[in-house]
Design an enzyme around this catalytic site. Structure first.
Site, short mmCIF file in Angstrom:
data_model
loop_
_atom_site.label_atom_id
_atom_site.label_comp_id
_atom_site.label_asym_id
_atom_site.label_seq_id
_atom_site.Cartn_x
_atom_site.Cartn_y
_atom_site.Cartn_z
N ASN A 175 0.79 -1.18 0.02
CA ASN A 175 -0.03 0.00 0.06
C ASN A 175 0.83 1.17 0.09
O ASN A 175 0.40 2.41 0.08
CB ASN A 175 -1.00 -0.16 1.09
CG ASN A 175 -2.24 -1.15 0.80
OD1 ASN A 175 -2.29 -1.51 -0.08
ND2 ASN A 175 -2.79 -1.36 2.08
N ASP B 170 -6.74 -3.91 8.18
CA ASP B 170 -6.10 -5.09 7.64
C ASP B 170 -5.51 -5.99 8.56
O ASP B 170 -5.21 -7.11 8.02
CB ASP B 170 -5.18 -4.40 6.57
CG ASP B 170 -5.64 -3.28 5.69
OD1 ASP B 170 -6.29 -3.75 4.67
OD2 ASP B 170 -5.54 -2.05 6.01
N CYS C 297 -10.61 -5.02 -3.53
CA CYS C 297 -11.44 -6.00 -2.52
C CYS C 297 -12.82 -5.61 -2.42
O CYS C 297 -13.15 -4.63 -2.09
CB CYS C 297 -10.49 -6.43 -1.49
SG CYS C 297 -9.23 -7.24 -1.43
N1 EPU Z 1 -14.28 5.96 1.57
C1 EPU Z 1 -15.49 6.98 1.32
N2 EPU Z 1 -15.25 7.62 -0.30
C2 EPU Z 1 -14.23 7.88 -0.69
C3 EPU Z 1 -13.08 7.03 -0.08
C4 EPU Z 1 -13.10 6.23 0.92
O1 EPU Z 1 -16.69 6.73 1.70
O2 EPU Z 1 -14.13 8.37 -1.71
C5 EPU Z 1 -14.50 5.30 2.76
C6 EPU Z 1 -14.37 3.87 2.36
O3 EPU Z 1 -15.63 3.37 1.84
C7 EPU Z 1 -13.84 3.31 3.71
C8 EPU Z 1 -13.08 4.38 4.47
O4 EPU Z 1 -13.57 5.65 3.74
O5 EPU Z 1 -15.12 2.94 4.33
C9 EPU Z 1 -11.60 4.20 4.28
O6 EPU Z 1 -11.37 4.19 3.01
P1 EPU Z 1 -9.71 4.44 2.69
O7 EPU Z 1 -9.87 5.71 1.52
O8 EPU Z 1 -9.04 4.79 3.64
O9 EPU Z 1 -9.46 3.13 1.94
P2 EPU Z 1 -8.32 3.01 0.66
O10 EPU Z 1 -7.37 4.11 0.24
O11 EPU Z 1 -9.35 2.56 -0.60
C10 EPU Z 1 -6.34 1.81 1.59
C11 EPU Z 1 -5.89 0.32 1.70
C12 EPU Z 1 -6.60 -0.57 2.13
C13 EPU Z 1 -6.80 -0.26 3.65
C14 EPU Z 1 -7.26 1.14 3.66
C15 EPU Z 1 -7.41 1.41 5.18
C16 EPU Z 1 -4.47 0.57 -0.53
C17 EPU Z 1 -4.32 0.36 -2.03
N3 EPU Z 1 -5.55 0.18 0.06
O12 EPU Z 1 -7.48 1.59 0.72
O13 EPU Z 1 -5.85 -1.89 1.96
O14 EPU Z 1 -7.50 -1.36 4.11
O15 EPU Z 1 -6.55 2.07 3.03
O16 EPU Z 1 -6.27 1.40 5.87
O17 EPU Z 1 -3.75 1.39 -0.11
C18 EPU Z 1 -5.59 -4.30 1.72
O18 EPU Z 1 -4.30 -4.07 1.44
O19 EPU Z 1 -6.21 -5.39 1.71
C19 EPU Z 1 -6.41 -3.24 1.91
C20 EPU Z 1 -7.76 -3.06 1.48
#
Ligand code: EPU
Length: 442
Positions: A23, A310, A120
């Site tokens: 990530n 995670d 995912c």
């Molecule tokens: N959210 C919204 N709107 C948006 C963006 C996010 O409602 O525009 C919500 C999401 O639905 C969620 C929350 O905010 O409920 C947090 O999402 P976040 O944006 O923090 O997650 P992400 O950037 O999509 C990354 C990691 C995830 C990890 C999360 C939290 C990457 C590629 N993915 O996701 O990793 O769980 O941050 O730490 O960096 C994994 O590695 O298995 C994984 C899912």
């Protein structure tokens, strides 16, 4: 679909090596688009998410090559160009990283096209925060049937932003866009995970001016040009914790070379409270089951420095072996407990609830999502036929199969390749009895 057989009952014992964080690495690769010169990223894991981002960079004219050490990538962005929509579209559904190409591509080319996103299925995972912040920088966002077109009539402008929730991806979106925008950007309620701080380190090496202030406020002074960078990725704390959880659930002893204490403090505290033991040295962390019963706990996931979402799925398997009732409150994703259904089929006693069973009521409390769980243990686990639901849930199912009596059949393990480098070879190296099903791909 790739299928493997896992025969459980033996403790995992030995050493695994964890490389750069999935990530972080994918975001640092996107950052290379912003530089005028070549970037070099070290300790890059051989996982399919990296291959996807590499393919996307190449579609946009970035020359990507592997160093003598296969864990090193050089990225030359001197000929960045628009990619064909059909080619980008072929990547649709594969990953969530394309959304982070928006800012860099708009700075370089004035326009970007982002296919429908994959990743995912652990919740709805909307991109409304991303699109909102891009609009506030002055970008024009147009939703098309096959994806999203972003353009900028003039140079993007720095702005004052405040996130409704400290989203990791949106914080990265802001960083990757603000560094070359005109003027100052202030981001309130930012996420400050170690992977984000490492990305800030990369951007600083490139020439950006970014300060992380108190109360999770990030301030970015836009600059006209950035150069390439040379950086070694921080280690993958999710993979490290996953192997730690596997050691605990199987009664084993695993040394995770590369694991770093500073990024894992919260996990280590929880691991110790359950009854797991660890030794830390300069090269890594040894996780082991010291014997005796494991203890139940109340666990709540949160943004950094809280307990990572995670880490939750792999650790829940160990909680099925703890004495008493454990409570898990998932506050980051609304749908990250679906994987427990397979654990129940394997003999675990886990009940999920819509209510917030934690000290902090979360966004999902008033909604219809089973985001809390009560785990009653210890319960012996038995083998089952399982289909991998998502990356971390899939690894949890592998841990459960390793802890279970008998031979489990696990379908769809290619999803695990997205984030766990050479997991099959690592399992074999730890003494696990695993076999690829007839006709399965390597
Ligand atoms: N959210 C919204 N709107 C948006 C963006 C996010 O409602 O525009 C919500 C999401 O639905 C969620 C929350 O905010 O409920 C947090 O999402 P976040 O944006 O923090 O997650 P992400 O950037 O999509 C990354 C990691 C995830 C990890 C999360 C939290 C990457 C590629 N993915 O996701 O990793 O769980 O941050 O730490 O960096 C994994 O590695 O298995 C994984 C899912």
């Amino acid at each position: 679909m790739t299928t493997i057989h896992v025969t459980g009952g033996a403790p995992l014992v030995g050493t695994v090596h964890v490389r750069g964080a999935k990530n972080f690495v994918s975001k640092a690769m996107v950052a290379a688009l912003l530089g005028e010169t070549t970037s070099r990223l070290r300790d890059v894991p051989d996982i399919s998410d990296v291959a996807i981002v590499r393919g996307l960079l190449q579609l946009h004219g970035v020359k990507v090559s592997q160093g003598a050490d296969s864990a090193e990538l050089t990225m030359d962005p001197s000929d960045v160009e628009l990619a064909h929509v059909a080619d980008i579209d072929a990547h649709a559904g594969a990953s969530r990283i394309p959304i982070l190409f928006c800012g860099p591509l708009v700075h370089r080319l004035g326009t970007a096209f982002i296919p429908d996103l994959g990743g995912c299925r652990i919740g709805d995972r909307p991109i409304n925060y991303h699109l909102d912040v891009l609009r506030q920088f002055g970008a024009v966002v147009e939703k098309l049937p096959s994806g999203i077109a972003i353009s900028a009539p003039r140079r993007l402008r720095g702005t004052k932003l405040s996130l409704p929730y400290p989203s990791v991806g949106t914080t990265e979106q802001v960083l990757l866009t603000a560094v070359r925008a005109e003027g100052v950007t202030e981001l309130r309620n930012a996420a400050v995970e170690p992977e984000i701080l490492d990305l800030i380190g990369v951007l600083q090496k490139m020439g950006a001016i970014i300060s992380v202030d108190t109360d999770r406020v990030i301030r970015i002074e836009g600059v006209d040009t950035l150069t390439g960078y040379d950086h070694r990725a921080l280690p993958d704390r999710i993979e490290a914790a996953s192997w730690g959880s596997a050691a605990l659930a199987t009664g084993g002893d695993v040394y995770v070379r590369g694991a770093r204490q500073a990024d894992m403090m919260t996990f280590l505290n929880t691991f110790r409270k359950i009854g797991g033991a660890f030794d830390i040295d300069d090269e890594g962390i040894r996780f082991f089951h010291p014997g005796g019963p494991l203890h139940s706990i109340a666990l709540e996931t949160d943004v950094h420095p809280g307990f990572m979402t995670d880490w939750q799925q792999p650790l829940v398997v160990a909680l099925t072996q703890a004495k008493g009732l454990s409570i898990v409150h998932e506050t980051v994703y609304e749908n990250r407990l679906g994987f427990t259904e397979a654990l129940v089929r394997m003999g675990a006693t886990i009940q999920t609830y819509r209510e917030c069973l934690g000290s902090t009521p979360c966004r999902f409390g008033a909604m219809d999502f089973r985001h809390s769980a009560v785990v009653s243990g210890p319960t012996p686990l038995r083998a089952a036929e399982i289909e991998v639901p998502d990356l971390r849930g899939g690894f949890s199912h592998l841990i459960a199969a390793l802890a279970a009596e008998g031979t489990s059949t696990v379908h769809g393990v290619e999803l695990i390749d997205r984030g766990y480098e050479h997991f099959f070879a690592k399992l074999e190296g730890l003494g696990a009895v695993v076999a690829r099903a007839e006709g399965a791909m390597a």
